[in-house]
Design an enzyme around this catalytic site. Structure first.
Site, PDB file in Angstrom:
ATOM      1  N   HIS A   1       4.293   8.264  13.548  1.00 23.08           N
ATOM      2  CA  HIS A   1       3.386   7.141  13.789  1.00 23.08           C
ATOM      3  C   HIS A   1       4.167   5.886  14.143  1.00 23.08           C
ATOM      4  O   HIS A   1       5.327   5.748  13.791  1.00 23.08           O
ATOM      5  CB  HIS A   1       2.443   6.871  12.613  1.00 23.08           C
ATOM      6  CG  HIS A   1       3.078   6.363  11.342  1.00 23.08           C
ATOM      7  ND1 HIS A   1       4.164   6.933  10.742  1.00 23.08           N
ATOM      8  CD2 HIS A   1       2.752   5.306  10.543  1.00 23.08           C
ATOM      9  CE1 HIS A   1       4.461   6.273   9.632  1.00 23.08           C
ATOM     10  NE2 HIS A   1       3.635   5.277   9.497  1.00 23.08           N
TER      11      HIS A   1
ATOM     12  N   HIS B   1       0.817  -1.221   0.000  1.00 26.96           N
ATOM     13  CA  HIS B   1       0.000   0.000   0.000  1.00 26.96           C
ATOM     14  C   HIS B   1       0.850   1.270   0.000  1.00 26.96           C
ATOM     15  O   HIS B   1       0.384   2.323  -0.434  1.00 26.96           O
ATOM     16  CB  HIS B   1      -0.937   0.006   1.213  1.00 26.96           C
ATOM     17  CG  HIS B   1      -0.226   0.078   2.538  1.00 26.96           C
ATOM     18  ND1 HIS B   1       0.252  -1.032   3.200  1.00 26.96           N
ATOM     19  CD2 HIS B   1       0.128   1.137   3.309  1.00 26.96           C
ATOM     20  CE1 HIS B   1       0.846  -0.671   4.321  1.00 26.96           C
ATOM     21  NE2 HIS B   1       0.789   0.656   4.414  1.00 26.96           N
TER      22      HIS B   1
HETATM   23  O1  LIG Z   1       1.271  -2.879   6.898  1.00 25.97           O
HETATM   24  C1  LIG Z   1       1.361  -2.721   8.124  1.00 25.97           C
HETATM   25  O2  LIG Z   1       1.369  -3.692   8.879  1.00 25.97           O
HETATM   26  C2  LIG Z   1       1.484  -1.335   8.721  1.00 25.97           C
HETATM   27  C3  LIG Z   1       0.418  -0.498   8.155  1.00 25.97           C
HETATM   28  C4  LIG Z   1       0.321   0.963   8.546  1.00 25.97           C
HETATM   29  C5  LIG Z   1      -0.581   1.378   9.524  1.00 25.97           C
HETATM   30  C6  LIG Z   1      -0.719   2.711   9.831  1.00 25.97           C
HETATM   31  C7  LIG Z   1       0.012   3.688   9.166  1.00 25.97           C
HETATM   32  C8  LIG Z   1       0.901   3.305   8.166  1.00 25.97           C
HETATM   33  O3  LIG Z   1       1.669   4.217   7.499  1.00 25.97           O
HETATM   34  C9  LIG Z   1       1.041   1.958   7.849  1.00 25.97           C
HETATM   35  O4  LIG Z   1       1.876   1.620   6.838  1.00 25.97           O
HETATM   36 FE   FE2 Z   2       3.604   2.969   6.235  1.00 30.79          FE
END
Ligand code: A1EG2
Ligand code: FE2
Length: 316
Positions: free
Chosen positions: A179, A115
């Site tokens: 984060h 993603h």
């Molecule tokens: O793929 C994962 O396990 C982590 C996912 C994920 C969650 C919150 C903010 C993010 O930027 C992020 O990448």
């Molecule tokens: Fe991320």
């Protein structure tokens, strides 16, 4: 030849754990305005700097940087799946130029992306294959991490290479700001998780992938209720970072200690090195001006969530 930049946070929780309709509307407006500016710029080539979350890159061989000669998005958390439109010869030339400039980026002819790459392509360009894109991976979770300085030098090398092209080029940085979602770490992993981080996670069975995603979704719901359940967001640090970019002072981050940044703003904040690389690439075209800066803490997405555009003064 002209260049444009857009950097933005990502989160796989978009659409899964959402903030209030008012906040969503604000973000929708931010993104549709960014989409319009980019459409007006009409890029012929995109450099997309983005991280990975143990979906495409693992500890069997973990590069700091990797340039994709071809790439496929795997579609985690319902993000777009399929091939990116990578222009092979340009990507090869770019990789040669980057190595010649002294930055030893790896290459992949079968890059798997998650993603982190797919979301900005969907959001800003309307899909994975709407515009030729050279994907550039920056390791932001698997220690040891590259420094801010190396991310800057990578960006500068790509900016210099871009100057040799007669094309409208868009630089995108994806990730951050402060984060710390629950991403496993090798140092504290049990044998099964360690095996995943070393490569077996490449072929995660559907139920295991689903369980992994559910853990992140639950963590987000809990974080909304109790902001002590994860490392807190740090809007002060995020604003300082945005100011450094706006004032063309990101070189000041060069020697920022990785451990210290993790403590200040969370272990996934290192994703902002994608922004530094994108701004460094842009800065090869002279002084720039940032526009349309947006920032808000969004615990639902486990993100200090930001978005910013920039272009050379000479283009204004
Ligand atoms: O793929 C994962 O396990 C982590 C996912 C994920 C969650 C919150 C903010 C993010 O930027 C992020 O990448
Ligand atoms: Fe991320």
């Amino acid at each position: 030849m002209s260049v444009y930049l857009h950097c933005l946070s990502h989160s796989p929780l978009v659409g899964l754990v959402d903030p209030t309709p008012e906040v969503l509307a604000e973000i929708d407006a931010t993104f549709s305005a960014a989409r319009e500016r980019i459409a007006r710029f009409d890029p012929e080539l995109v450099f997309l700097f983005a991280p990975d979350h143990y979906n495409g890159f693992f500890y069997d061989v973990m590069p700091s940087f990797c340039i994709g000669m071809a790439a496929e998005a795997l579609g985690d958390f319902g993000s777009a799946a399929g091939a990116l439109d990578v222009p092979l010869e340009l990507a090869q030339d770019c990789a040669s130029a980057v190595l010649q400039a002294g930055v030893d980026a790896a290459v992949s002819y079968r890059m798997q992306v998650d993603h982190g790459f797919a979301q900005p392509l969907e959001l800003l360009l309307g899909g994975l294959d709407q515009c030729p894109v050279i994907p550039v991976f920056i390791n932001a979770v698997a220690k040891p991490l590259p420094s801010f300085q190396r991310a800057r030098l990578l960006g500068e090398a790509i900016g210099q290479y871009t100057k040799s092209l007669n094309k409208r080029v868009l630089f995108i940085g994806s990730g951050g700001l402060s984060h710390q979602p629950p991403v496993p770490e090798l140092a504290t992993a049990n044998a099964q998780i360690a095996d995943r981080l070393m490569g077996s996670g490449r072929s995660l069975a559907a139920p295991e992938r689903e369980a992994r995603q559910q853990r992140v979704i639950l963590a987000a719901r809990r974080f909304v209720e109790d902001q002590a359940s994860l490392h807190p967001l740090n809007p002060e640090w995020d604003q300082r970072f945005l100011t450094l970019l706006a004032e063309d002072r990101f070189v000041e981050l060069d020697y920022l200690d990785n451990e210290q940044l993790s403590e200040t703003a969370g272990k996934s904040t290192h994703e902002v090195k994608t922004w530094v690389a994108a701004f460094a690439a842009l800065s090869m075209f002279g002084p720039y001006q940032t526009t349309d800066a947006y920032y808000r803490e969004i615990p639902e997405w486990i993100a200090g969530f930001g978005s910013i555009s920039a272009q050379p003064y000479s283009a204004i």
